[in-house]
Design a protein around this motif. Sequence first.
Motif, PDB file in Angstrom:
ATOM      1  N   LEU A 117      18.912 -38.523   5.569  1.00 22.55           N
ATOM      2  CA  LEU A 117      17.924 -39.597   5.448  1.00 22.55           C
ATOM      3  C   LEU A 117      18.072 -40.595   6.591  1.00 22.55           C
ATOM      4  O   LEU A 117      17.082 -41.008   7.199  1.00 22.55           O
ATOM      5  N   ARG A 118      19.309 -40.960   6.900  1.00 16.42           N
ATOM      6  CA  ARG A 118      19.542 -41.918   7.987  1.00 16.42           C
ATOM      7  C   ARG A 118      19.059 -41.355   9.319  1.00 16.42           C
ATOM      8  O   ARG A 118      18.406 -42.050  10.098  1.00 16.42           O
ATOM      9  N   ARG A 119      19.321 -40.079   9.572  1.00 18.07           N
ATOM     10  CA  ARG A 119      18.868 -39.460  10.816  1.00 18.07           C
ATOM     11  C   ARG A 119      17.340 -39.426  10.886  1.00 18.07           C
ATOM     12  O   ARG A 119      16.747 -39.685  11.933  1.00 18.07           O
ATOM     13  N   LEU A 120      16.717 -39.097   9.779  1.00 10.59           N
ATOM     14  CA  LEU A 120      15.253 -39.084   9.752  1.00 10.59           C
ATOM     15  C   LEU A 120      14.673 -40.479   9.974  1.00 10.59           C
ATOM     16  O   LEU A 120      13.669 -40.645  10.682  1.00 10.59           O
ATOM     17  N   MET A 121      15.307 -41.473   9.371  1.00 14.01           N
ATOM     18  CA  MET A 121      14.838 -42.856   9.549  1.00 14.01           C
ATOM     19  C   MET A 121      14.991 -43.296  11.009  1.00 14.01           C
ATOM     20  O   MET A 121      14.098 -43.937  11.570  1.00 14.01           O
ATOM     21  N   GLU A 122      16.101 -42.940  11.638  1.00 16.11           N
ATOM     22  CA  GLU A 122      16.308 -43.284  13.048  1.00 16.11           C
ATOM     23  C   GLU A 122      15.292 -42.565  13.938  1.00 16.11           C
ATOM     24  O   GLU A 122      14.740 -43.160  14.858  1.00 16.11           O
ATOM     25  N   HIS A 123      15.064 -41.301  13.646  1.00 17.19           N
ATOM     26  CA  HIS A 123      14.080 -40.542  14.414  1.00 17.19           C
ATOM     27  C   HIS A 123      12.682 -41.136  14.233  1.00 17.19           C
ATOM     28  O   HIS A 123      11.919 -41.277  15.202  1.00 17.19           O
ATOM     29  N   ASN A 124      12.358 -41.504  13.024  1.00 19.72           N
ATOM     30  CA  ASN A 124      11.072 -42.132  12.727  1.00 19.72           C
ATOM     31  C   ASN A 124      10.934 -43.448  13.500  1.00 19.72           C
ATOM     32  O   ASN A 124       9.868 -43.748  14.052  1.00 19.72           O
ATOM     33  N   GLN A 125      12.003 -44.218  13.568  1.00 17.81           N
ATOM     34  CA  GLN A 125      11.967 -45.484  14.299  1.00 17.81           C
ATOM     35  C   GLN A 125      11.742 -45.245  15.794  1.00 17.81           C
ATOM     36  O   GLN A 125      10.957 -45.948  16.430  1.00 17.81           O
ATOM     37  N   ARG A 126      12.414 -44.242  16.356  1.00 14.06           N
ATOM     38  CA  ARG A 126      12.208 -43.920  17.774  1.00 14.06           C
ATOM     39  C   ARG A 126      10.763 -43.486  18.024  1.00 14.06           C
ATOM     40  O   ARG A 126      10.164 -43.853  19.046  1.00 14.06           O
ATOM     41  N   LEU A 127      10.204 -42.721  17.110  1.00 12.34           N
ATOM     42  CA  LEU A 127       8.808 -42.306  17.261  1.00 12.34           C
ATOM     43  C   LEU A 127       7.855 -43.495  17.199  1.00 12.34           C
ATOM     44  O   LEU A 127       6.882 -43.562  17.945  1.00 12.34           O
ATOM     45  N   ARG A 128       8.149 -44.445  16.308  1.00  8.87           N
ATOM     46  CA  ARG A 128       7.310 -45.652  16.218  1.00  8.87           C
ATOM     47  C   ARG A 128       7.380 -46.461  17.514  1.00  8.87           C
ATOM     48  O   ARG A 128       6.372 -46.967  18.003  1.00  8.87           O
ATOM     49  N   GLU A 129       8.590 -46.574  18.085  1.00  7.46           N
ATOM     50  CA  GLU A 129       8.744 -47.301  19.353  1.00  7.46           C
ATOM     51  C   GLU A 129       7.995 -46.594  20.471  1.00  7.46           C
ATOM     52  O   GLU A 129       7.374 -47.236  21.316  1.00  7.46           O
ATOM     53  N   ASP A 130       8.057 -45.269  20.478  1.00  7.02           N
ATOM     54  CA  ASP A 130       7.340 -44.496  21.483  1.00  7.02           C
ATOM     55  C   ASP A 130       5.832 -44.686  21.331  1.00  7.02           C
ATOM     56  O   ASP A 130       5.105 -44.811  22.318  1.00  7.02           O
ATOM     57  N   LEU A 131       5.361 -44.713  20.122  1.00 11.70           N
ATOM     58  CA  LEU A 131       3.942 -44.907  19.864  1.00 11.70           C
ATOM     59  C   LEU A 131       3.477 -46.306  20.289  1.00 11.70           C
ATOM     60  O   LEU A 131       2.361 -46.476  20.770  1.00 11.70           O
ATOM     61  N   ALA A 132       4.343 -47.293  20.159  1.00 13.26           N
ATOM     62  CA  ALA A 132       3.979 -48.669  20.500  1.00 13.26           C
ATOM     63  C   ALA A 132       4.030 -48.937  22.004  1.00 13.26           C
ATOM     64  O   ALA A 132       3.529 -49.963  22.459  1.00 13.26           O
ATOM     65  N   ARG A 133       4.593 -48.015  22.778  1.00  7.82           N
ATOM     66  CA  ARG A 133       4.703 -48.201  24.228  1.00  7.82           C
ATOM     67  C   ARG A 133       3.305 -48.250  24.829  1.00  7.82           C
ATOM     68  O   ARG A 133       2.451 -47.433  24.510  1.00  7.82           O
ATOM     69  N   PRO A 134       3.063 -49.228  25.722  1.00 13.75           N
ATOM     70  CA  PRO A 134       1.728 -49.323  26.330  1.00 13.75           C
ATOM     71  C   PRO A 134       1.447 -48.105  27.212  1.00 13.75           C
ATOM     72  O   PRO A 134       2.322 -47.614  27.909  1.00 13.75           O
ATOM     73  N   ARG A 135       0.218 -47.651  27.170  1.00 10.93           N
ATOM     74  CA  ARG A 135      -0.175 -46.460  27.921  1.00 10.93           C
ATOM     75  C   ARG A 135      -1.491 -46.735  28.658  1.00 10.93           C
ATOM     76  O   ARG A 135      -2.286 -47.560  28.241  1.00 10.93           O
ATOM     77  N   ILE A 136      -1.658 -46.009  29.770  1.00 13.43           N
ATOM     78  CA  ILE A 136      -2.930 -46.056  30.481  1.00 13.43           C
ATOM     79  C   ILE A 136      -3.370 -44.616  30.741  1.00 13.43           C
ATOM     80  O   ILE A 136      -2.562 -43.692  30.716  1.00 13.43           O
ATOM     81  N   ARG A 137      -4.632 -44.448  31.016  1.00 12.33           N
ATOM     82  CA  ARG A 137      -5.170 -43.109  31.298  1.00 12.33           C
ATOM     83  C   ARG A 137      -4.641 -42.621  32.649  1.00 12.33           C
ATOM     84  O   ARG A 137      -4.354 -43.412  33.543  1.00 12.33           O
ATOM     85  N   VAL A 138      -4.543 -41.317  32.781  1.00 15.79           N
ATOM     86  CA  VAL A 138      -4.076 -40.728  34.040  1.00 15.79           C
ATOM     87  C   VAL A 138      -5.013 -41.094  35.184  1.00 15.79           C
ATOM     88  O   VAL A 138      -4.567 -41.381  36.303  1.00 15.79           O
TER      89      VAL A 138
END
Length: 81
Positions: A15-36
């Motif tokens: 559960l802890r590993r899944l929660m940490e992985h989920n948190q990393r995915l949320r941080e990745d999703l929140a990263r600002p992005r621009i079109r190529v």
Amino acid sequence: MDTRRHKQSMSELKLRRLMEHNQRLREDLARPRIRVSEASASLIRYCKTTKDHLVPSVWGPVGKHEDPYAPQNGGKCCVIQ
């Protein structure tokens, strides 16, 4: 009883590993992005407007005062006799 405790600790670890992985995915999703296409246009614009003194065939000869790679004559050397 020891087996039950072991299973519980393994479940908590998973559960802890899944929660940490989920948190990393949320941080990745929140990263600002621009079109190529926008990034490419920005890079092309930068390359066209920023002089590169190491490519005189494109930008022409560079004066000594403009060249950041030219040796500086203003510095003094220390001479030991």
